[in-house]
Write an enzyme that holds these catalytic residues in place. Structure first.
Site, PDB file in Angstrom:
ATOM      1  CB  SER A  19      -0.951   0.027   1.194  1.00  9.77           C
ATOM      2  OG  SER A  19      -0.254   0.250   2.395  1.00  9.77           O
TER       3      SER A  19
ATOM      4  CE  LYS B 251      -2.827   2.107   4.708  1.00 11.30           C
ATOM      5  NZ  LYS B 251      -2.460   1.188   3.701  1.00 11.30           N
TER       6      LYS B 251
END
Length: 186
Positions: free
Chosen positions: A39, A80
């Site tokens: 990701s 993230k």
């Protein structure tokens, strides 16, 4: 070689103090963690080892575009990038990020965009209202996205949603493994 009792005691004390110091550093200041999944590619890749700076878990320390590690609601830690801060309105249109109706450049996405094998969008269009029902990000929350926008479970998904500040473990910008990529990550 004969070791006297005082010398042995000094060594044991030194080892205990060093152990306590290392554990305190790991618990309260810096902690190693690893990247699990794709990701955050190409910024961080699956299997990378990073240092989490636990000193930056206060809202005043977290800045837009910082990479954070947080406790995800699905039972594991996620890494993230912070896109939205409390009070921000977030939208994406035609691969352009808008924060409070102002366009923002995301140079860290260029390499990922160049690797696309199709002409589709790297980041699908959305507004904060569509995803969360909020006009702006509420106090105490962050909006986060993975750098690999097509393969990231992040604030766009109801399973993750907005990230509570109190779930942030810290920021990370130091990779220590693999050794050929050791250093500060932008």
């Amino acid at each position: 070689m004969v070791v006297n009792k005082q010398e042995l005691t000094d060594w044991v004390k030194s080892i205990v103090v060093a152990f306590v110091f290392v554990m305190a550093m790991k618990t309260f200041i810096f902690a190693p963690t690893f990247v699990d999944g794709a990701s955050m590619m190409p910024t961080y890749e699956d299997g990378d080892r990073v240092i989490v700076n636990r000193m930056s878990d206060e809202l005043s320390d977290i800045e837009r575009f910082d990479v954070i590690v947080f406790e995800a609601p699905i039972g594991k830690n996620y890494i993230k990038r912070v896109i939205g801060l409390p009070g921000d309105h977030i939208a994406y249109e035609d691969d352009q990020l808008y924060i409070n109706d102002e366009p923002f450049e995301e140079a860290y996405l260029n390499e990922g965009k160049e690797q696309l094998h199709d002409s589709g969008k790297f980041t699908q269009n959305f507004t904060l209202e569509q995803l969360t029902g909020y006009d702006t990000i509420p106090d105490g929350y962050l909006f986060v996205l993975g750098d690999n926008r097509r393969k990231s479970l992040d604030s766009r998904h109801p399973r993750v949603g907005l990230v509570p500040i109190d779930k942030v473990l810290g920021t990370t910008d130091v990779r220590f493994y693999p050794l050929d990529k050791l250093g500060i990550v932008q």
